[in-house]
Scaffold this motif. Structure first.
Motif, PDB file in Angstrom:
ATOM      1  N   ASP A 266       0.845  -1.191   0.000  1.00  0.00           N
ATOM      2  CA  ASP A 266       0.000   0.000   0.000  1.00  0.00           C
ATOM      3  C   ASP A 266       0.888   1.251   0.000  1.00  0.00           C
ATOM      4  O   ASP A 266       0.979   1.988   0.988  1.00  0.00           O
ATOM      5  CB  ASP A 266      -0.934  -0.027   1.210  1.00  0.00           C
ATOM      6  CG  ASP A 266      -1.997   1.063   1.144  1.00  0.00           C
ATOM      7  OD1 ASP A 266      -2.131   1.698   0.064  1.00  0.00           O
ATOM      8  OD2 ASP A 266      -2.681   1.275   2.157  1.00  0.00           O
TER       9      ASP A 266
ATOM     10  N   ASN B 236       0.681   4.106  -1.338  1.00  0.00           N
ATOM     11  CA  ASN B 236       0.088   5.433  -1.156  1.00  0.00           C
ATOM     12  C   ASN B 236      -0.797   5.507   0.097  1.00  0.00           C
ATOM     13  O   ASN B 236      -1.541   6.471   0.281  1.00  0.00           O
ATOM     14  CB  ASN B 236      -0.689   5.869  -2.407  1.00  0.00           C
ATOM     15  CG  ASN B 236      -1.854   4.927  -2.698  1.00  0.00           C
ATOM     16  OD1 ASN B 236      -2.098   3.965  -1.955  1.00  0.00           O
ATOM     17  ND2 ASN B 236      -2.569   5.206  -3.783  1.00  0.00           N
TER      18      ASN B 236
ATOM     19  N   ILE C 245      -5.883   0.221   0.428  1.00  0.00           N
ATOM     20  CA  ILE C 245      -6.117  -0.805  -0.588  1.00  0.00           C
ATOM     21  C   ILE C 245      -4.858  -0.912  -1.441  1.00  0.00           C
ATOM     22  O   ILE C 245      -4.180   0.087  -1.674  1.00  0.00           O
ATOM     23  CB  ILE C 245      -7.356  -0.478  -1.456  1.00  0.00           C
ATOM     24  CG1 ILE C 245      -7.592  -1.586  -2.484  1.00  0.00           C
ATOM     25  CG2 ILE C 245      -7.221   0.875  -2.151  1.00  0.00           C
ATOM     26  CD1 ILE C 245      -8.915  -1.467  -3.239  1.00  0.00           C
TER      27      ILE C 245
HETATM   28 CA   LIG Z   1      -2.982   1.906  -2.054  1.00  0.00          CA
END
Ligand SMILES: [Ca+2]
Ligand SMILES: [Ca+2]
Length: 565
Positions: A511, A513, A517
């Motif tokens: 993940d 960023n 998700i």
């Molecule tokens: Ca992500």
């Protein structure tokens, strides 16, 4: 103090507190001592149960007594005397675990039948306010208290407020008044006590030792050492009792004692210091947690009006296997005594420890189920979760990194599964063996100002999907290891972790960023900063460089989402 006569006390109680339901005929009379509308939990919970106390009588003899809670299955009630909690003929004590109560209104219907099969009922509305923790600093002024139950919680006995004090109306076994929270850890209690007389039936085989004083770190009755009774009658475990007591059959043995869990005497006062009936003494007692050892108890008693002694008269320390938290109770065991205004001071608002083990997929390596420490030279000396999306303002920082540190993680405690119930956050280190430790690199992670209770624990990492304990865990000053790595079911939600080896589970990497998700957006983020060699969110395998290998981790975990609610 001049005591009112018993008849005046009883008459006043009938007017003020007794809820008498007498049929027009000869059906049993049910007296509910503290009224037909009772509130619990509005301040907090001294113990695991609430108690609805009263007495049932009938000229023809009571043949059965039972109650229902919220229309449920009838449960039989014992009637006194039972030699312990139920003192007088017909006394009853409905003990209901707080976990059985609705948050809000509850209905308790008490049904009594006499030998002529005549029946009467009494309905008690119980207003239960869940989720409150008793204020850590607390005082009671009996002169201004509107009722006992509005400032304390009666565990056993019929108690009366009069003359600015509270006292058991009838003398018997362990008359207990709970004041405080079952999750309290460290506190000091001061209360003036005036002794009047001794109930010598307290020398009987069951009661053994009349005494008066304070019960510490107690969370409610159990089945130990007395099992299977209604009401529950086991009085262990407890932290300590500081009291003035008369040893069984030995009037020469009267003295101040500090008694620990399992009735082990911690220290006794053989100095000859005696209390005089009719004279008021200040009882002061405290318990403090000694990390790694247990509760340290200190107790002193001096005559009101005299200077407070500078030293403690009795003290002792219990072990970590003895209770680390619990409420205080005023305790009269077969002693006529007036308890004056109560002052409780928190000695630190509590502290709980979290002992956690988890693995991060990115740096995970076999054999040995360990993680690489490739980022070590890049790790910041202060916690990296101050920015978005974490926005954690903690000041955790170190002068140097302890051995074996893989990275910083962010821990949360929650009272429930909803994010809005977050009660505490801490940044901590995760080490190569998966152990999550405090800033010294060794200790379990402490949460100051947090009461002992059940919490869900969340582990977040910069570029891995977070995990939460599958169930709420009891956290207290004594840590118990919670190991996320041993099964998928250790974490909350559906497929919350990735299996990295047979029987070994880790947090999903990828993940980049921090969006909760793993998606193509993470891969795009990685490709945007290829070959960076700093402490970088996009370095999801935590190798020290952002490369195609990081993107491959993302592609392996595509569409995995956080299972933390
Ligand atoms: Ca992500
Ligand atoms: Ca990398």
């Amino acid at each position: 103090m001049k005591r009112p006569s018993l008849s005046i006390i009883v008459a006043a109680n009938v007017c003020l507190m007794f809820a008498s339901i007498a049929s027009l005929y000869a059906a049993p009379t049910i007296n509910v001592w503290y009224g037909n509308n009772q509130s619990f939990g509005q301040i907090g919970n001294p113990q695991t149960a609430i108690n609805i106390l009263g007495n049932v009588s009938d000229a023809n003899g009571v043949s059965s007594l039972s109650y229902t809670l919220n229309g449920g299955t009838p449960a039989n009630l014992s009637r006194g005397p039972d030699s312990r909690r139920l003192l007088s003929p017909g006394d009853f004590n409905i003990d209901i675990n707080t976990s059985s109560l609705n948050n809000g209104s509850n209905t308790v219907v008490i049904t009594a039948t006499n030998s002529l099969n005549e029946t009467s009922t009494a309905t008690v509305t119980v207003q239960y306010s869940a989720g409150n923790i008793w204020p850590a600093n607390y005082s009671i002024n009996w002169s201004t208290a509107t009722s006992i139950q509005s400032v304390a919680q009666v565990v056993d006995g019929h108690w009366t407020i009069s003359g600015g004090t509270v006292h058991p109306t009838y003398l018997g076994y362990d008359r207990l008044l709970g004041i405080g929270d079952r999750t309290w850890t460290d506190y000091e209690v001061t209360v003036p006590i005036t002794l009047h007389s001794l109930d010598t039936s307290g020398f009987n085989n069951v009661s053994q030792t009349p005494g008066v004083g304070l019960l510490f770190r107690w969370t409610g009755h159990t089945d130990y050492p007395v099992a299977g009774w209604q009401p529950k009658t086991g009085y262990l475990p407890f932290g300590a009792i500081g009291w003035y007591s008369w040893d069984y059959g030995n009037t020469g043995g009267v003295r101040l004692k500090l008694v620990g869990n399992n009735l082990n005497a911690m220290q006794e006062d053989w100095s000859g210091f005696m209390l005089t009936f009719g004279v008021t003494y200040i009882f002061k007692m405290r318990v403090e947690t000694i990390p790694g050892q247990g509760g340290a108890y200190k107790f002193k008693v001096w005559q009101q009006g005299q200077p407070e002694p500078s030293t403690w008269r009795l003290q002792g320390t219990q072990s970590l296997s003895d209770p680390q938290y619990g409420t205080v109770c005023l305790l009269s065991h077969h002693v006529s005594a007036d308890f004056g205004n109560v002052t409780i001071t928190s000695l630190g608002a509590g502290i709980v420890q979290a002992s956690l083990k988890a693995l991060l997929q990115g740096p995970y390596t076999t054999p040995g189920d360990t993680m690489t420490t490739s980022l070590r030279s890049m790790l910041p000396l202060s916690q990296p979760y101050s920015g978005s999306p974490w926005n954690y303002g903690g000041t955790e920082a170190v002068g140097f990194l302890p051995n074996g540190v893989v990275d910083w993680v962010l821990l949360e405690l929650r009272t429930g599964t909803s994010p809005s119930t977050k009660v505490a956050t801490r940044a901590a280190f995760i080490k190569r063996d998966g152990m999550i430790v405090d800033l010294d690199g060794v200790s379990t992670v402490s949460f100051a100002g947090v009461a002992s209770a059940n919490y869900y624990v969340v582990i977040r990492h910069r570029n891995h999907l977070p995990v939460m304990t599958a169930t709420a865990q009891g956290l207290s000053p004594t840590a118990t290891l919670y190991d996320f790595t041993t099964a998928q079911s250790r974490a909350y939600g559906a497929s919350p972790m990735v299996q990295v080896a047979p029987g070994v589970f880790a947090l999903y990497a990828g993940d980049a960023n921090a969006s909760l998700i793993v998606s193509s957006a993470d891969a795009n983020s990685i490709f945007g900063v290829l070959n960076s060699t700093n402490y970088n969110l996009n370095d999801v395998n935590m190798s020290g460089i952002v490369s195609a290998a990081d993107a491959n981790v993302v592609f392996g975990n595509l569409n995995r989402t956080s299972q933390v609610p």
